[in-house]
Write a protein that holds these residues in place. Structure first.
Motif, mmCIF file in Angstrom:
data_model
loop_
_atom_site.group_PDB
_atom_site.id
_atom_site.type_symbol
_atom_site.label_atom_id
_atom_site.label_comp_id
_atom_site.label_asym_id
_atom_site.label_seq_id
_atom_site.Cartn_x
_atom_site.Cartn_y
_atom_site.Cartn_z
ATOM 1 N N ALA A 262 69.152 -33.230 45.052
ATOM 2 C CA ALA A 262 70.867 -33.201 45.194
ATOM 3 C C ALA A 262 71.016 -34.307 46.269
ATOM 4 N N ALA A 263 69.983 -34.327 47.534
ATOM 5 C CA ALA A 263 70.506 -35.379 48.282
ATOM 6 C C ALA A 263 70.291 -36.684 47.999
ATOM 7 N N LEU A 264 69.396 -37.092 46.757
ATOM 8 C CA LEU A 264 69.069 -38.259 46.191
ATOM 9 C C LEU A 264 70.383 -38.569 45.168
ATOM 10 N N GLY A 265 70.820 -37.469 44.837
ATOM 11 C CA GLY A 265 71.724 -37.586 43.455
ATOM 12 C C GLY A 265 71.038 -37.617 42.190
ATOM 13 N N VAL A 266 69.842 -36.942 42.117
ATOM 14 C CA VAL A 266 69.087 -36.765 40.812
ATOM 15 C C VAL A 266 68.966 -35.272 40.600
ATOM 16 N N THR A 267 68.145 -35.084 39.656
ATOM 17 C CA THR A 267 67.864 -33.528 39.113
ATOM 18 C C THR A 267 66.497 -33.249 40.222
ATOM 19 N N ARG A 268 66.043 -31.979 40.254
ATOM 20 C CA ARG A 268 64.893 -31.600 40.687
ATOM 21 C C ARG A 268 63.703 -32.189 39.910
ATOM 22 N N GLN A 269 63.622 -32.255 38.700
ATOM 23 C CA GLN A 269 62.563 -32.859 37.963
ATOM 24 C C GLN A 269 62.386 -34.265 38.222
ATOM 25 N N ALA A 270 63.592 -35.137 38.321
ATOM 26 C CA ALA A 270 63.484 -36.401 38.712
ATOM 27 C C ALA A 270 62.923 -36.691 39.907
ATOM 28 N N ALA A 271 63.212 -35.971 40.883
ATOM 29 C CA ALA A 271 62.914 -36.274 42.417
ATOM 30 C C ALA A 271 61.202 -35.784 42.493
ATOM 31 N N GLN A 272 60.649 -34.777 41.729
ATOM 32 C CA GLN A 272 59.462 -34.372 41.755
ATOM 33 C C GLN A 272 58.591 -35.594 40.984
ATOM 34 N N GLN A 273 59.251 -35.959 39.893
ATOM 35 C CA GLN A 273 58.334 -37.107 39.093
ATOM 36 C C GLN A 273 58.191 -38.427 39.897
ATOM 37 N N ARG A 274 59.365 -38.694 40.761
ATOM 38 C CA ARG A 274 59.228 -39.748 41.674
ATOM 39 C C ARG A 274 58.406 -39.838 42.965
ATOM 40 N N PHE A 275 58.300 -38.368 43.426
ATOM 41 C CA PHE A 275 57.555 -38.207 44.611
ATOM 42 C C PHE A 275 56.483 -37.469 44.827
ATOM 43 N N VAL A 276 56.199 -36.787 43.803
ATOM 44 C CA VAL A 276 54.834 -35.893 43.625
ATOM 45 C C VAL A 276 53.844 -36.906 42.873
ATOM 46 N N PRO A 277 52.597 -36.925 43.697
ATOM 47 C CA PRO A 277 51.729 -37.787 43.183
ATOM 48 C C PRO A 277 51.094 -37.352 41.861
ATOM 49 N N ALA A 278 50.819 -38.219 40.825
ATOM 50 C CA ALA A 278 50.102 -37.624 39.725
ATOM 51 C C ALA A 278 48.647 -37.752 39.720
ATOM 52 N N GLU A 279 47.824 -37.222 39.320
ATOM 53 C CA GLU A 279 46.582 -37.172 39.256
ATOM 54 C C GLU A 279 46.033 -37.754 38.268
ATOM 55 N N GLY A 280 44.821 -38.440 38.146
ATOM 56 C CA GLY A 280 44.370 -39.299 36.693
ATOM 57 C C GLY A 280 44.437 -40.599 37.016
ATOM 58 N N VAL A 281 44.736 -41.305 37.982
ATOM 59 C CA VAL A 281 44.926 -42.705 38.271
ATOM 60 C C VAL A 281 43.820 -43.509 38.386
ATOM 61 N N ASP A 282 43.585 -44.423 37.531
ATOM 62 C CA ASP A 282 42.440 -45.272 38.076
ATOM 63 C C ASP A 282 42.365 -45.959 39.252
ATOM 64 N N VAL A 283 41.096 -46.051 39.414
ATOM 65 C CA VAL A 283 40.939 -46.649 40.982
ATOM 66 C C VAL A 283 41.371 -48.050 41.087
ATOM 67 N N GLU A 284 40.915 -48.885 40.099
ATOM 68 C CA GLU A 284 41.361 -50.284 39.871
ATOM 69 C C GLU A 284 42.859 -50.230 39.914
ATOM 70 N N ALA A 285 43.474 -49.563 38.985
ATOM 71 C CA ALA A 285 44.962 -49.397 38.819
ATOM 72 C C ALA A 285 45.659 -48.827 40.108
ATOM 73 N N ALA A 286 45.066 -48.128 40.934
ATOM 74 C CA ALA A 286 45.703 -47.975 42.265
ATOM 75 C C ALA A 286 45.870 -49.174 43.234
ATOM 76 N N GLY A 287 44.712 -49.864 43.133
ATOM 77 C CA GLY A 287 44.646 -50.903 44.052
ATOM 78 C C GLY A 287 45.636 -52.206 43.450
ATOM 79 N N SER A 288 45.690 -52.293 42.147
ATOM 80 C CA SER A 288 46.507 -53.428 41.425
ATOM 81 C C SER A 288 48.072 -52.995 41.774
ATOM 82 N N ARG A 289 48.588 -51.717 41.851
ATOM 83 C CA ARG A 289 49.863 -51.438 41.744
ATOM 84 C C ARG A 289 50.478 -51.337 43.146
ATOM 85 N N ALA A 290 49.655 -51.318 44.077
ATOM 86 C CA ALA A 290 50.037 -51.179 45.498
ATOM 87 C C ALA A 290 51.087 -52.109 46.028
#
Length: 251
Positions: A65-93
């Motif tokens: 609500a503070a961000l002006g989005v839904t609960r699901q949208a806030a979680q998708q943005r700020f809750v990290p998802a597991e399963g990220v490849d090690v090399e991909a994590a480095g390249s997207r930083a």
């Protein structure tokens, strides 16, 4: 200085001041780099206060609500998802990883493989940070008055037993590791670093006492605030050394 005191003219002047001898096209590239850093800063400002709100008990519904989005949208943005490849994590930083930090990520994956673990977790990151004796993480631990051996012992005590033999040879990052690497970017940005070092990853691990790595660090006597102070001091000293050498050469 208030946030609203920042204006476009100041940013333009800063880019021009750093590119006094540059061509117009070189200034375009410099402006793009500045915009990328400003965007990263903006994203991490919001993430910092989201983390703070969560620690103080705010629900995802309230944060959305503070961000002006839904609960699901806030979680998708700020809750990290597991399963990220090690090399991909480095390249997207938003910032590049230092050579030592990159080596730490690879070593953490190798450690997970050797224990037949499905994910590269935060304890794998912590243990491989401690193995890099010349890295900023080890220097910061020592400077804060804590024995590296004590941190290693508490971390190993929390490392789970070996998993089943049939496990991938390229395990992805677990949720806690993904979050730690994201926070490491924030730590580097807050301290004015141009890259993510092992010390920034260590700070990220120490910043969350709810995780296994955070608990291991706290049990060994590592305090986040004290550790951050030492990282800041060591970074300042490292930045001053080249300037001192240049001054001696001119003399």
């Amino acid at each position: 200085m208030a946030v609203n005191d920042l204006d476009l003219d100041q940013i333009i002047a800063a880019v021009e001041g750093e590119q006094t001898q540059a061509t117009p096209l070189e200034r375009v590239g410099a402006a793009r780099a500045a915009a990328t850093r400003l965007d990263a800063l903006a994203q991490h400002v919001v993430a910092h206060f989201v983390d703070q709100a969560r620690h103080e008990g705010a629900s995802w519904t309230d944060i959305g609500a503070a961000l002006g989005v839904t609960r699901q949208a806030a979680q998708q943005r700020f809750v990290p998802a597991e399963g990220v490849d090690v090399e991909a994590a480095g390249s997207r930083a938003a910032l590049p990883y230092s050579a030592r930090a990159t080596a730490t990520l690879t070593a953490a994956r190798d450690l997970a493989v050797s224990h037949h673990h499905r994910y590269v977790d935060d304890l794998h990151l912590l243990l491989t940070l401690l193995d890099n004796r010349s890295g900023g993480a080890v220097s910061a631990v020592k400077a804060s008055g804590v024995r590296v051996a004590d941190v290693r012992r508490t971390a190993r005590a929390r490392l789970t037993a070996e998993g089943p033999r049939r496990v991938t040879k390229n395990p992805p990052l677990g949720r806690a590791s993904v979050r730690a690497l994201d926070v490491a970017v924030r730590e580097a940005l807050r301290l004015g670093g141009g890259e993510i070092g092992t010390e920034h990853v260590l700070l990220a691990l120490a910043s969350d006492p709810r995780t296994p790595a955070g608990q291991a660090l706290a049990e060994a006597g590592v305090d986040y605030a004290a550790l951050r102070q030492e990282v800041s001091r060591l970074s300042t000293e490292a930045a001053e050394r080249p300037a001192a050498k240049r001054t001696r050469k001119r003399a």
